[in-house]
Design an enzyme around this catalytic site. Structure first.
Site, mmCIF file in Angstrom:
data_model
loop_
_atom_site.group_PDB
_atom_site.id
_atom_site.type_symbol
_atom_site.label_atom_id
_atom_site.label_comp_id
_atom_site.label_asym_id
_atom_site.label_seq_id
_atom_site.Cartn_x
_atom_site.Cartn_y
_atom_site.Cartn_z
ATOM 1 N N CYS A 5 52.718 33.097 38.220
ATOM 2 C CA CYS A 5 51.829 33.861 37.343
ATOM 3 C C CYS A 5 50.836 34.681 38.153
ATOM 4 C CB CYS A 5 51.074 32.943 36.394
ATOM 5 S SG CYS A 5 52.147 31.902 35.422
ATOM 6 N N CYS A 53 41.182 35.146 33.965
ATOM 7 C CA CYS A 53 40.676 34.562 35.223
ATOM 8 C C CYS A 53 39.536 33.590 34.929
ATOM 9 C CB CYS A 53 40.165 35.657 36.163
ATOM 10 S SG CYS A 53 41.432 36.815 36.675
#
Lengths: 406, 137
Positions: free
Chosen positions: B37, B107
């Site tokens: 990812c 994030c």
């Protein structure tokens, strides 16, 4: 050193050669004519300039000037070639063969063709990036009208075996189209010798201005026709209406002429710099991989994966000073890593770790030295931060780790 | 896309990079994300067992600038917090502090997940009641 600005993204676009700019300038004000104005000197001199550029460009690819259709760029050329052939040759068939690693300008055009009732085969490539010629030939059916294979890949620089593909097309009476955006003006090529019938390319990848490109359409054996995609005044022999971008075309022509004279020297010098960059990075750092075949690729391109370092993060360590591209998902709008690298069989992790360096005519040796230094520092910084680099160094089998997908 | 000055600062001078002894009873380790990812975060906390306060935090992150900055900021915030206070850290606070664009919100989510995973590891390891709620993300 810190104000150094190094441009290694020439596959995205090249600077316009000042010699091409000089050639263009008179056509903005002193000679403003429309090349389609047949009744006054302004029109005549514009037409003359366009005709001259057409010759310069035709000469570069071994075509006749009547076989050059001016467009706005390679994306338009790809669209015109593929959609134009699909519509013009409908009665012959509706099947097109292309590659999984083509540029989106070809792939998305093919998707559009599928929606219009066309049938498209997307061939895989091998680990080095090459099309399998036997597979290509086997994919040809009685209703196949066109094979579209890019000359050189934009991400890896890999050059497909064009002559062999041309022979297969000839043998089966199928039209051969190529998106040659990355190849024209940088390596010698001759459409007649290669058996290419349609070829799209653009000025701004070969040191000409942006906004102008060309589609080569074979006029003799075979005489190819494409259905126009833009209707209007019937310019460009009816295949592409719209007032010609005279200054752009003049600059494009000049860029083609310069390419003819400078190509050999440019490519020798640039490939030496590219090899230096590659060798130094591989010597300075562990776990660096070259993506794609090394021998049959453009002289100015290298695509490297720095294992266990994420490409966008790595770029952030130097992108105030050095311009490159990455196959990392974080640099794309889709959040998917490069489909071209994945087609070579690279895992997502290595695709995320890739950086494309594309050098050019104006790249200097000290810029490459600076890049080697910056990249070495950047990769080291990122690896010191990387938990998977630490695990790899400890000998942990990363494939055996259960990751939390998100 | 331009990064905020705070992201650039954390990226260039990351705080608390490093590794704590994951075998120690006072250390909790959270490893989240996946290499495929494009981001993996490892966040570790060291807890003072007398006061239940996080006395040290370290991270290592494989990822883009925003992922690195999010985890660096998280370690800064964790130090000196109690377990309960640490569990209350919300990813949107990280988004605001770093001025992350929408495309980088994941994030901050990953950083929140890493905090929770580290605390859970600490609690499980010591036989404490697990107070970490399953991630809603």
């Amino acid at each position: 050193m810190d104000n150094m600005k190094v441009y290694l993204d020439n596959n995205a676009t090249t600077p316009t050669d000042p010699r091409a700019v000089d050639a263009m300038l008179p056509y903005f004000y002193q000679m403003p004519g429309n090349a389609a104005s047949r009744n006054h000197p302004f029109g005549w001199e514009a037409e003359e300039a366009v005709d001259y550029a057409r010759e310069q460009i035709a000469k570069l690819i071994g075509a006749s000037s009547k076989e050059i259709i001016f467009t706005s760029g390679a994306t338009e050329g790809d669209n015109l070639a593929i959609k134009g052939v699909f519509e013009m040759y409908k009665r012959k068939g509706n099947h097109i063969i292309t590659l999984a690693t083509e540029h989106k300008a070809v792939l998305d055009t093919c998707k559009a063709i599928e929606k219009k009732g066309g049938e498209v085969t997307y061939l895989k490539v091998n680990r080095e990036g090459f099309v399998d010629l036997a597979e290509l030939e086997a994919a040809i059916k009685p209703n196949t009208i066109l094979i579209s294979i890019m000359f050189a890949n934009n991400e890896t620089g890999l050059i497909q075996p064009m002559k062999e593909i041309g022979q297969i097309c000839e043998k089966h009476g199928v039209l051969f189209m190529s998106d040659a955006t990355q190849a024209v003006g940088k390596i010698p090529l001759n459409v007649k010798e290669l058996g290419i019938h349609l070829m799209a390319f653009t000025s701004h990848k070969m040191y000409g201005p942006k906004g102008v490109g060309a589609l080569y359409v074979s006029r003799k054996s075979p005489r190819v026709k494409v259905t126009a995609q833009i209707d209007g005044g019937g310019h460009e022999r009816g295949m592409r209406s719209g007032t010609l971008n005279v200054p752009g075309i003049v600059g494009f022509g000049k860029a083609a002429e310069i390419a003819m004279t400078d190509m050999e020297e440019d490519s020798k010098r640039v490939s030496k710099l590219r090899d230096k960059l590659e060798a130094a990075l591989m010597a300075n750092l562990e776990e660096v991989y070259i993506n794609g075949n090394k021998e049959h690729r453009m002289p100015h391109v290298t695509n490297l994966s720095f294992k266990h370092v994420e490409g966008e993060g790595l770029m952030m360590t130097f992108n105030q000073n050095i311009a490159v591209s990455s196959g990392s998902a974080c640099t794309s709008a889709s959040l998917e890593p490069s489909y071209v690298l994945k087609a070579l069989g690279l895992g997502d992790d290595l695709a995320h770790s890739s950086i494309r360096f594309s050098l050019g005519r104006f790249t200097k040796e000290e810029e490459i030295d600076y890049t080697i230094e910056s990249l070495t520092k950047g990769v080291t910084h990122m690896r010191n931060l990387s938990p998977i680099w630490e695990m790899y160094k400890e000998g942990v089998d990363l494939d055996a780790v259960v990751w939390s997908e998100h | 896309m331009a990064y905020s000055n705070k992201v650039l600062d954390h990226f260039t001078n990351p705080r608390n990079v490093g590794t704590l002894d994951k075998g120690s009873k006072t250390v909790g380790t959270g490893l989240v994300g996946a290499p495929e990812c494009g981001d993996v975060m490892r966040l570790q906390i060291e807890v003072d067992d007398a006061t239940n306060v996080i006395k040290d935090a370290k991270f290592k992150t494989f990822g883009c600038g925003s992922a690195i900055a999010s985890s660096s900021l998280a370690t800064e915030w964790l130090k000196g917090k109690s377990i309960d206070q640490a569990l209350a850290i919300d990813n949107m606070e990280i988004v605001e502090e770093l001025a992350l664009p929408p495309v980088k919100i994941h994030c901050s989510v990953l950083a929140e997940d890493a905090i929770k995973a580290a605390i859970k590891d600490y609690q499980v390891k010591n036989g404490f009641e697990v107070t970490v709620e399953e991630s809603a993300h």
